[in-house]
Motif scaffolding. Sequence first.
Motif, PDB file in Angstrom:
ATOM      1  N   LEU A  10      50.268 -21.036 -18.185  1.00 27.35           N
ATOM      2  CA  LEU A  10      51.046 -22.123 -18.775  1.00 27.35           C
ATOM      3  C   LEU A  10      50.927 -23.399 -17.948  1.00 27.35           C
ATOM      4  CD1 LEU A  10      54.265 -20.165 -19.874  1.00 27.35           C
ATOM      5  CD2 LEU A  10      52.299 -20.851 -21.272  1.00 27.35           C
ATOM      6  N   THR A  11      50.845 -23.267 -16.634  1.00 28.38           N
ATOM      7  CA  THR A  11      50.658 -24.444 -15.790  1.00 28.38           C
ATOM      8  C   THR A  11      49.323 -25.115 -16.086  1.00 28.38           C
ATOM      9  OG1 THR A  11      52.006 -23.440 -14.048  1.00 28.38           O
ATOM     10  CG2 THR A  11      50.579 -25.262 -13.404  1.00 28.38           C
ATOM     11  N   ASN A  12      48.289 -24.316 -16.297  1.00 24.63           N
ATOM     12  CA  ASN A  12      46.981 -24.868 -16.647  1.00 24.63           C
ATOM     13  C   ASN A  12      47.041 -25.629 -17.974  1.00 24.63           C
ATOM     14  OD1 ASN A  12      45.708 -23.967 -14.345  1.00 24.63           O
ATOM     15  ND2 ASN A  12      45.000 -22.056 -15.285  1.00 24.63           N
ATOM     16  N   VAL A  13      47.825 -25.101 -18.901  1.00 26.41           N
ATOM     17  CA  VAL A  13      47.967 -25.807 -20.178  1.00 26.41           C
ATOM     18  C   VAL A  13      48.603 -27.176 -19.956  1.00 26.41           C
ATOM     19  CG1 VAL A  13      49.124 -25.774 -22.422  1.00 26.41           C
ATOM     20  CG2 VAL A  13      48.044 -23.699 -21.546  1.00 26.41           C
ATOM     21  N   LEU A  14      49.682 -27.230 -19.137  1.00 28.80           N
ATOM     22  CA  LEU A  14      50.338 -28.507 -18.874  1.00 28.80           C
ATOM     23  C   LEU A  14      49.404 -29.469 -18.150  1.00 28.80           C
ATOM     24  CD1 LEU A  14      53.914 -27.337 -17.769  1.00 28.80           C
ATOM     25  CD2 LEU A  14      53.210 -28.295 -19.982  1.00 28.80           C
ATOM     26  N   LYS A  15      48.520 -28.937 -17.304  1.00 30.81           N
ATOM     27  CA  LYS A  15      47.630 -29.810 -16.539  1.00 30.81           C
ATOM     28  C   LYS A  15      46.445 -30.297 -17.363  1.00 30.81           C
ATOM     29  CE  LYS A  15      46.362 -27.747 -12.875  1.00 30.81           C
ATOM     30  NZ  LYS A  15      46.030 -27.035 -11.615  1.00 30.81           N
ATOM     31  N   HIS A  16      45.856 -29.400 -18.132  1.00 28.62           N
ATOM     32  CA  HIS A  16      44.581 -29.715 -18.774  1.00 28.62           C
ATOM     33  C   HIS A  16      44.704 -30.009 -20.272  1.00 28.62           C
ATOM     34  CE1 HIS A  16      42.782 -28.500 -15.027  1.00 28.62           C
ATOM     35  NE2 HIS A  16      43.299 -27.276 -15.133  1.00 28.62           N
ATOM     36  N   ALA A  17      45.768 -29.520 -20.919  1.00 28.96           N
ATOM     37  CA  ALA A  17      45.923 -29.770 -22.361  1.00 28.96           C
ATOM     38  C   ALA A  17      47.394 -29.980 -22.693  1.00 28.96           C
ATOM     39  CB  ALA A  17      45.323 -28.623 -23.173  1.00 28.96           C
ATOM     40  N   PRO A  18      48.030 -30.990 -22.105  1.00 28.47           N
ATOM     41  CA  PRO A  18      49.466 -31.183 -22.346  1.00 28.47           C
ATOM     42  C   PRO A  18      49.750 -31.456 -23.816  1.00 28.47           C
ATOM     43  CG  PRO A  18      48.508 -33.101 -21.257  1.00 28.47           C
ATOM     44  CD  PRO A  18      47.443 -32.056 -21.280  1.00 28.47           C
ATOM     45  N   GLY A  19      50.849 -30.857 -24.286  1.00 28.53           N
ATOM     46  CA  GLY A  19      51.299 -31.088 -25.652  1.00 28.53           C
ATOM     47  C   GLY A  19      50.760 -30.129 -26.667  1.00 28.53           C
ATOM     48  N   VAL A  20      49.794 -29.277 -26.313  1.00 28.83           N
ATOM     49  CA  VAL A  20      49.239 -28.349 -27.302  1.00 28.83           C
ATOM     50  C   VAL A  20      50.142 -27.129 -27.408  1.00 28.83           C
ATOM     51  CG1 VAL A  20      46.900 -29.145 -26.812  1.00 28.83           C
ATOM     52  CG2 VAL A  20      47.795 -27.100 -25.659  1.00 28.83           C
ATOM     53  N   PRO A  43      37.465 -18.079 -29.675  1.00 32.01           N
ATOM     54  CA  PRO A  43      36.507 -18.129 -30.800  1.00 32.01           C
ATOM     55  C   PRO A  43      36.823 -19.243 -31.785  1.00 32.01           C
ATOM     56  CG  PRO A  43      37.992 -16.261 -31.028  1.00 32.01           C
ATOM     57  CD  PRO A  43      38.243 -16.844 -29.672  1.00 32.01           C
ATOM     58  N   ASN A  44      38.097 -19.623 -31.842  1.00 30.11           N
ATOM     59  CA  ASN A  44      38.496 -20.685 -32.776  1.00 30.11           C
ATOM     60  C   ASN A  44      38.874 -21.950 -32.031  1.00 30.11           C
ATOM     61  OD1 ASN A  44      38.190 -18.904 -34.998  1.00 30.11           O
ATOM     62  ND2 ASN A  44      40.244 -18.060 -34.602  1.00 30.11           N
ATOM     63  N   GLY A  45      38.338 -22.110 -30.849  1.00 36.00           N
ATOM     64  CA  GLY A  45      38.685 -23.266 -30.045  1.00 36.00           C
ATOM     65  C   GLY A  45      39.845 -22.946 -29.121  1.00 36.00           C
ATOM     66  N   GLY A  46      40.192 -23.907 -28.318  1.00 40.32           N
ATOM     67  CA  GLY A  46      41.264 -23.680 -27.366  1.00 40.32           C
ATOM     68  C   GLY A  46      40.796 -22.822 -26.202  1.00 40.32           C
ATOM     69  N   TRP A  47      41.757 -22.300 -25.500  1.00 42.76           N
ATOM     70  CA  TRP A  47      41.474 -21.522 -24.278  1.00 42.76           C
ATOM     71  C   TRP A  47      42.243 -20.214 -24.338  1.00 42.76           C
ATOM     72  CZ3 TRP A  47      37.857 -22.534 -20.705  1.00 42.76           C
ATOM     73  CH2 TRP A  47      37.874 -21.810 -19.497  1.00 42.76           C
ATOM     74  N   VAL A  48      41.591 -19.133 -23.898  1.00 45.15           N
ATOM     75  CA  VAL A  48      42.201 -17.802 -23.963  1.00 45.15           C
ATOM     76  C   VAL A  48      42.158 -17.180 -22.573  1.00 45.15           C
ATOM     77  CG1 VAL A  48      42.090 -15.496 -24.970  1.00 45.15           C
ATOM     78  CG2 VAL A  48      41.514 -17.491 -26.366  1.00 45.15           C
ATOM     79  N   VAL A  49      43.313 -16.660 -22.155  1.00 44.36           N
ATOM     80  CA  VAL A  49      43.412 -15.855 -20.933  1.00 44.36           C
ATOM     81  C   VAL A  49      43.789 -14.449 -21.375  1.00 44.36           C
ATOM     82  CG1 VAL A  49      44.613 -15.483 -18.761  1.00 44.36           C
ATOM     83  CG2 VAL A  49      44.047 -17.808 -19.490  1.00 44.36           C
ATOM     84  N   ASP A  50      42.923 -13.481 -21.068  1.00 48.81           N
ATOM     85  CA  ASP A  50      43.116 -12.093 -21.504  1.00 48.81           C
ATOM     86  C   ASP A  50      43.147 -11.204 -20.265  1.00 48.81           C
ATOM     87  OD1 ASP A  50      42.890  -9.475 -22.476  1.00 48.81           O
ATOM     88  OD2 ASP A  50      41.754 -10.121 -24.226  1.00 48.81           O
ATOM     89  N   ALA A  51      44.314 -10.603 -19.989  1.00 47.13           N
ATOM     90  CA  ALA A  51      44.481  -9.741 -18.812  1.00 47.13           C
ATOM     91  C   ALA A  51      44.914  -8.358 -19.261  1.00 47.13           C
ATOM     92  CB  ALA A  51      45.496 -10.328 -17.854  1.00 47.13           C
ATOM     93  N   ARG A  52      44.322  -7.334 -18.647  1.00 43.16           N
ATOM     94  CA  ARG A  52      44.674  -5.947 -18.948  1.00 43.16           C
ATOM     95  C   ARG A  52      45.005  -5.259 -17.617  1.00 43.16           C
ATOM     96  NH1 ARG A  52      42.486  -4.733 -24.263  1.00 43.16           N
ATOM     97  NH2 ARG A  52      41.301  -6.561 -24.983  1.00 43.16           N
ATOM     98  N   ILE A  53      46.246  -4.787 -17.530  1.00 42.20           N
ATOM     99  CA  ILE A  53      46.746  -4.213 -16.270  1.00 42.20           C
ATOM    100  C   ILE A  53      47.232  -2.802 -16.540  1.00 42.20           C
ATOM    101  CG2 ILE A  53      48.470  -4.440 -14.438  1.00 42.20           C
ATOM    102  CD1 ILE A  53      48.519  -7.417 -14.975  1.00 42.20           C
ATOM    103  N   PRO A  54      46.681  -1.805 -15.827  1.00 44.84           N
ATOM    104  CA  PRO A  54      47.170  -0.425 -16.018  1.00 44.84           C
ATOM    105  C   PRO A  54      48.588  -0.275 -15.481  1.00 44.84           C
ATOM    106  CG  PRO A  54      45.603  -0.524 -14.204  1.00 44.84           C
ATOM    107  CD  PRO A  54      45.596  -1.881 -14.844  1.00 44.84           C
ATOM    108  N   ILE A  55      49.417   0.420 -16.262  1.00 47.13           N
ATOM    109  CA  ILE A  55      50.810   0.613 -15.845  1.00 47.13           C
ATOM    110  C   ILE A  55      51.213   2.074 -15.821  1.00 47.13           C
ATOM    111  CG2 ILE A  55      51.548  -1.665 -16.616  1.00 47.13           C
ATOM    112  CD1 ILE A  55      52.538  -0.397 -19.185  1.00 47.13           C
TER     113      ILE A  55
END
Length: 447
Positions: free
Chosen positions: A361-371, A425-437
């Motif tokens: 979310l911080t990256n969004v505020l820094k690099h793409a504010p308002g989206v 795939p449709n534009g924008g930026w995606v962060v995908d994390a998979r963590i074993p629990i």
Amino acid sequence: MGGLAPSVEALPLPGAAEATTPLGGVQVGRGLVTPATSRGGRATRDAARWRPSLFDILLAGVVAALSLYSFMERASLFFDTPDGPVQATLPDVRGAVQVLAGSVALVWRRSAPGLVLAVTVALAVTRDAEHYPVTPLPYVVLVAMYTVAQRWPLRRSGVAVVVTSLCLGAGAVMLLDPALDDEPFVEVVAVVTAWALGRGVQSRQVRSQLLEERAALLEASALQRSHEQAALSELAVARERASLARELHDVVASNVSVIVAQAAAARLRPGAPVEHSQSMATVESLGRQTLDDLRHLVGVLHTSPEDGMTPRALPRLEELGPLVDRVTSAGSPVTLTVTGVWRELAPAVELNAYRIVQESLTNVLKHAPGVAVRVSLDYGSDLLHIVVTDTGTGSDATSSGGSGLFGMRQRAALVGGFLHAGPGPNGGWVVDARIPIGTQTAPRGDG
């Protein structure tokens, strides 16, 4: 006179372990001869004390055979006196019993060396007084004197050797003329020699024990020094961490505090546009949150107990709501979606998952504010799936050369997971994390 060498070879040479055996109320230990002080289990110790060893029994048998042979061999000797040659009293059962009694006493020479020495000297002087044949050497007395010298402290054994020499010399003078025979002198020299041998053995045993104790002390000292060095190293690390915490606080907290103060002042400035006031409010809120996180980090690093600092609890996934609200108020609407059973996870998983969402979310505020941003958490049976998607251009997140993405990947790897970040795939930026629990804990009640 020629029997001195055989008598020395027959003397026992106990091992070093015998130096600490209680004998006659004394103990040889730690290089000193000290009175025995333990009173518990006296009956058991006394029984063991008077139990002769096989070596002493064999030694007594050898000395008895040697003494009896000398006693019988001298039966036909004549001694020169001022009044002419005189034949000694012939050997008989009484004299033989005296010889055997002195030899049998040697069986308990370790248990009561002083008593054994007194018995053997008394029997030898008695035979001299009764004009029995004088043996070439008083074998039983020599063995008893050796034991006393090896067991007793120097002063006591010195008194014993002087008294023994006087008694044997006086007994020999009763039967022999020192001007014509050297038997009295030989007996005194033999007794002193046996005493010197015993003292030498005791000195060697004490020296060996002192060397062993010194080695043990050196080993203990080395171990203590290693512990002290480890403690000093830990103290140095703690001081370095405290210094780092102070530097971090002084450098960052001061500047952030100024930013918060200026944002608050700008928000309260009369006539400021509403949008401007909302932006300043967001800056002020994020600044205060940053200060809270900084104080928490300082509390973790600063380990000095006198500061009385209590670190606040680590952030968890259940605190994503306030984080989403802060980012939304900053102008980037955020939608949070949770699927599966929302349950409490391991602290490390909770912390790193929260930080991944926060950094995204911080990256969004820094690099793409308002989206617009969508945050999705999927609690599977053994996997936590985090997806953060924005509707930006998908090109600014990697252009600043920051370390945010690298830090997120490290956090995911730290808890055994992985993270992928890139254009969607449709534009924008995606962060995908998979963590074993796995199956960490029971589900929350508010699921």
